[in-house]
Design an enzyme around this catalytic site. Structure first.
Site, mmCIF file in Angstrom:
data_model
loop_
_atom_site.group_PDB
_atom_site.id
_atom_site.type_symbol
_atom_site.label_atom_id
_atom_site.label_comp_id
_atom_site.label_asym_id
_atom_site.label_seq_id
_atom_site.Cartn_x
_atom_site.Cartn_y
_atom_site.Cartn_z
ATOM 1 N N HIS A 165 -9.276 -1.082 2.257
ATOM 2 C CA HIS A 165 -8.226 -0.482 3.086
ATOM 3 C C HIS A 165 -7.547 0.609 2.280
ATOM 4 O O HIS A 165 -7.802 0.779 1.089
ATOM 5 C CB HIS A 165 -7.230 -1.531 3.617
ATOM 6 C CG HIS A 165 -6.296 -2.089 2.599
ATOM 7 N ND1 HIS A 165 -4.979 -2.389 2.883
ATOM 8 C CD2 HIS A 165 -6.460 -2.418 1.304
ATOM 9 C CE1 HIS A 165 -4.395 -2.885 1.812
ATOM 10 N NE2 HIS A 165 -5.274 -2.917 0.837
ATOM 11 N N CYS A 223 -1.972 2.009 -4.070
ATOM 12 C CA CYS A 223 -2.446 1.534 -2.761
ATOM 13 C C CYS A 223 -2.698 2.662 -1.765
ATOM 14 O O CYS A 223 -3.231 2.420 -0.687
ATOM 15 C CB CYS A 223 -1.470 0.512 -2.189
ATOM 16 S SG CYS A 223 -1.393 -0.989 -3.168
ATOM 17 N N HIS A 268 -9.210 1.330 -1.685
ATOM 18 C CA HIS A 268 -9.459 0.204 -2.583
ATOM 19 C C HIS A 268 -9.794 -1.028 -1.761
ATOM 20 O O HIS A 268 -9.685 -1.015 -0.538
ATOM 21 C CB HIS A 268 -8.237 -0.056 -3.479
ATOM 22 C CG HIS A 268 -7.009 -0.474 -2.738
ATOM 23 N ND1 HIS A 268 -6.242 0.396 -1.990
ATOM 24 C CD2 HIS A 268 -6.426 -1.689 -2.611
ATOM 25 C CE1 HIS A 268 -5.229 -0.256 -1.450
ATOM 26 N NE2 HIS A 268 -5.314 -1.531 -1.809
ATOM 27 N N HIS A 286 -10.149 -5.628 -1.552
ATOM 28 C CA HIS A 286 -9.652 -6.939 -1.965
ATOM 29 C C HIS A 286 -10.635 -8.015 -1.534
ATOM 30 O O HIS A 286 -11.399 -7.829 -0.573
ATOM 31 C CB HIS A 286 -8.302 -7.258 -1.302
ATOM 32 C CG HIS A 286 -7.209 -6.330 -1.665
ATOM 33 N ND1 HIS A 286 -6.584 -6.340 -2.887
ATOM 34 C CD2 HIS A 286 -6.602 -5.346 -0.937
ATOM 35 C CE1 HIS A 286 -5.641 -5.415 -2.914
ATOM 36 N NE2 HIS A 286 -5.634 -4.788 -1.738
ATOM 37 N N HIS A 291 -16.647 -6.988 4.578
ATOM 38 C CA HIS A 291 -17.331 -5.816 4.032
ATOM 39 C C HIS A 291 -17.215 -4.596 4.952
ATOM 40 O O HIS A 291 -18.170 -3.858 5.168
ATOM 41 C CB HIS A 291 -18.790 -6.135 3.695
ATOM 42 C CG HIS A 291 -18.902 -6.965 2.461
ATOM 43 N ND1 HIS A 291 -18.735 -8.326 2.476
ATOM 44 C CD2 HIS A 291 -19.119 -6.616 1.172
ATOM 45 C CE1 HIS A 291 -18.867 -8.792 1.252
ATOM 46 N NE2 HIS A 291 -19.083 -7.777 0.431
ATOM 47 N N GLU A 317 -4.133 -11.034 -0.945
ATOM 48 C CA GLU A 317 -4.977 -9.924 -1.392
ATOM 49 C C GLU A 317 -5.398 -10.128 -2.845
ATOM 50 O O GLU A 317 -6.442 -9.640 -3.258
ATOM 51 C CB GLU A 317 -4.220 -8.599 -1.298
ATOM 52 C CG GLU A 317 -3.958 -8.150 0.107
ATOM 53 C CD GLU A 317 -3.219 -6.823 0.140
ATOM 54 O OE1 GLU A 317 -3.325 -6.146 1.182
ATOM 55 O OE2 GLU A 317 -2.526 -6.453 -0.829
#
Length: 118
Positions: free
Chosen positions: A14, A25, A29, A31, A69, A108
């Protein structure tokens, strides 16, 4: 009150585009998310359950087919896919199908959690 929980895992990317460019952020990136769904009931059903855990299989299917994914901004058509946003999203998805849904928690990272509990 009886409470049960079930945990789900998925990996996704995201990007929080409203943050300043120098914020980590704001960059693309990913998680390894953990989602914990909590169901509650004042009384147990005729089988002695709040709800059969197998009834949560559609949530696993939804996560696996729609979010795992993937880039969450695209998958959810939203620009601010925060852990808080995901907690509410999963709560609303579950509540529409499982009226016993009481809360959803989303992680996360191993040290951070967001919860939606109306």
């Amino acid at each position: 009150m009886f409470r049960i929980t079930k945990e789900f895992h998925f990996s996704a990317s995201h990007q929080l585009t409203s943050l300043p460019p120098e914020h980590q952020c704001a960059r693309l990136h990913g998680h390894n998310y953990i989602v914990v769904v909590e169901l509650s009931a004042k009384e147990l059903n005729s089988h002695g359950f709040v709800r059969d855990y197998h009834d949560l299989a559609p949530l696993k299917h939804y996560i696996d087919e729609s979010l795992d994914h993937r880039h969450l901004n695209d998958a959810l058509a939203h620009e601010q896919v925060t852990a808080e946003y995901l907690a509410r999203h999963f709560y609303e998805w579950c509540k529409a199908r499982l009226p016993e849904t009481a809360a959803v928690r989303v992680s996360e990272t191993p040290k951070t959690w967001a919860e939606y509990r109306p």
